[in-house]
Design an enzyme around this catalytic site. Structure first.
Site, PDB file in Angstrom:
ATOM      1  N   THR A  32       0.845  -1.193   0.000  1.00  0.00           N
ATOM      2  CA  THR A  32       0.000   0.000   0.000  1.00  0.00           C
ATOM      3  C   THR A  32       0.882   1.245   0.000  1.00  0.00           C
ATOM      4  O   THR A  32       1.926   1.275   0.649  1.00  0.00           O
ATOM      5  CB  THR A  32      -0.899  -0.001   1.243  1.00  0.00           C
ATOM      6  OG1 THR A  32      -1.697  -1.188   1.233  1.00  0.00           O
ATOM      7  CG2 THR A  32      -1.814   1.217   1.265  1.00  0.00           C
ATOM      8  N   SER A  34       2.151   5.112  -2.291  1.00  0.00           N
ATOM      9  CA  SER A  34       2.449   5.626  -3.617  1.00  0.00           C
ATOM     10  C   SER A  34       3.594   4.896  -4.307  1.00  0.00           C
ATOM     11  O   SER A  34       3.585   4.731  -5.532  1.00  0.00           O
ATOM     12  CB  SER A  34       2.779   7.124  -3.524  1.00  0.00           C
ATOM     13  OG  SER A  34       3.865   7.359  -2.640  1.00  0.00           O
ATOM     14  N   GLY A  93       5.949  -0.465   0.511  1.00  0.00           N
ATOM     15  CA  GLY A  93       6.681   0.763   0.789  1.00  0.00           C
ATOM     16  C   GLY A  93       6.991   0.916   2.258  1.00  0.00           C
ATOM     17  O   GLY A  93       6.750   0.019   3.074  1.00  0.00           O
ATOM     18  N   ALA A  94       7.549   2.055   2.620  1.00  0.00           N
ATOM     19  CA  ALA A  94       7.859   2.361   4.020  1.00  0.00           C
ATOM     20  C   ALA A  94       7.812   3.866   4.208  1.00  0.00           C
ATOM     21  O   ALA A  94       8.064   4.635   3.275  1.00  0.00           O
ATOM     22  CB  ALA A  94       9.231   1.821   4.403  1.00  0.00           C
ATOM     23  N   GLY A 118       2.816   2.411   8.035  1.00  0.00           N
ATOM     24  CA  GLY A 118       1.509   2.696   8.615  1.00  0.00           C
ATOM     25  C   GLY A 118       0.990   4.084   8.344  1.00  0.00           C
ATOM     26  O   GLY A 118      -0.035   4.488   8.899  1.00  0.00           O
ATOM     27  N   GLY A 119       1.690   4.844   7.468  1.00  0.00           N
ATOM     28  CA  GLY A 119       1.177   6.169   7.121  1.00  0.00           C
ATOM     29  C   GLY A 119      -0.196   6.114   6.482  1.00  0.00           C
ATOM     30  O   GLY A 119      -0.984   7.049   6.591  1.00  0.00           O
ATOM     31  N   GLU A 126      -0.611  -5.263   6.140  1.00  0.00           N
ATOM     32  CA  GLU A 126       0.687  -5.308   5.466  1.00  0.00           C
ATOM     33  C   GLU A 126       1.630  -6.266   6.186  1.00  0.00           C
ATOM     34  O   GLU A 126       2.325  -7.072   5.548  1.00  0.00           O
ATOM     35  CB  GLU A 126       1.299  -3.904   5.421  1.00  0.00           C
ATOM     36  CG  GLU A 126       0.609  -2.968   4.447  1.00  0.00           C
ATOM     37  CD  GLU A 126       1.117  -1.542   4.537  1.00  0.00           C
ATOM     38  OE1 GLU A 126       1.127  -0.860   3.499  1.00  0.00           O
ATOM     39  OE2 GLU A 126       1.506  -1.111   5.650  1.00  0.00           O
TER      40      GLU A 126
END
Length: 246
Positions: A32, A34, A93-94, A118-119, A126
């Protein structure tokens, strides 16, 4: 509390680099955010060209994007378990990721295998998918790199456990802030129907110890510290991709 920063071109390079690791017949965890979205788009292009894969989405957003790109999907319960194919590779992502040895570890110290996610408030699902995969590839741009984690840690909380968890976070020298929704009144509600605290601890000297503390707190569904899970980090830059491995 989505993170910003980093060019879209750098994110695309990172996502497409990780997508190149997907082989025919793989079951792939679809992350999850961008940067992970670029990987999903590239996998979709490869599916159009004949690649045979199935995707395991980590959120409503990744499910929608994958379906739009024609990637066949399978639920986690059908991918993992007796007589199930398993997850060959996960790409995610991270919000912050360690890619250099910390100052306390010496100039040439190996980077800790640690990240904060977790943004997008999808970190519980995830982590389920990423930890179940045979290989986990993190995709990031240089703005997410750090020598030591210091961003607030997202913690998904059962609504009934909000006060108990907040008290436990403060006892661990953290400061919890309930994440508020944008363009609506009230808090963020996860895909699982829970709330999210963003917990500030300052610089996190021992991510593994803090991970254990949060995981053992009653009322915590899961948290955004991903420790000793990644196999590679693909960092997209202005011109190429740098890969950190363990």
């Amino acid at each position: 509390m989505k993170t910003s920063g980093g060019s879209d071109a750098a994110k695309r390079r990172a996502g497409e680099s990780a997508a190149a690791a997907v082989d025919d017949g793989d079951v792939v965890g679809l992350g999850t955010g961008s940067t992970a979205a670029h990987a999903i788009r590239r996998i979709g292009e490869r599916v159009d060209a004949g690649l045979d894969v199935r995707g395991v989405p980590t959120s409503f957003a990744s499910r929608e994007l994958a379906a739009d790109r024609g990637i066949p999907l399978v639920d986690l319960d059908r991918a993992v378990g007796p007589d199930a194919p398993g997850i060959d590779l996960a790409i995610d992502g991270a919000d912050q990721v360690v890619t250099a040895g910390s100052a306390s570890g010496g100039e040439h110290a190996a980077p800790a295998n640690a990240a904060i996610k977790g943004g997008g408030a999808a970190h519980a699902r995830e982590k389920l998918v990423d930890s179940a995969a045979d290989r986990f590839l993190v995709v990031a741009d240089p703005s997410k790199e750090t020598a030591a984690l210091d961003r607030p840690v997202p913690v998904e909380v059962l609504p009934a456990g909000r006060s108990v968890v907040a008290q436990a976070v403060r006892a661990a020298d953290g400061e919890p802030t309930l994440r508020r929704a944008e363009r609506k009144d009230g808090p963020v509600v996860t895909d699982n129907g829970n709330l999210v605290f963003d917990c500030a601890f300052g610089e996190i000297a021992d991510p593994a110890a803090l991970s254990t503390t949060l995981s053992e707190t009653p009322g915590v569904v899961d948290h955004g510290l991903f420790v000793d899970l990644a196999d590679e980090i693909h960092v997209g830059t202005a011109t190429d991709v740098r890969v950190v491995t363990w």
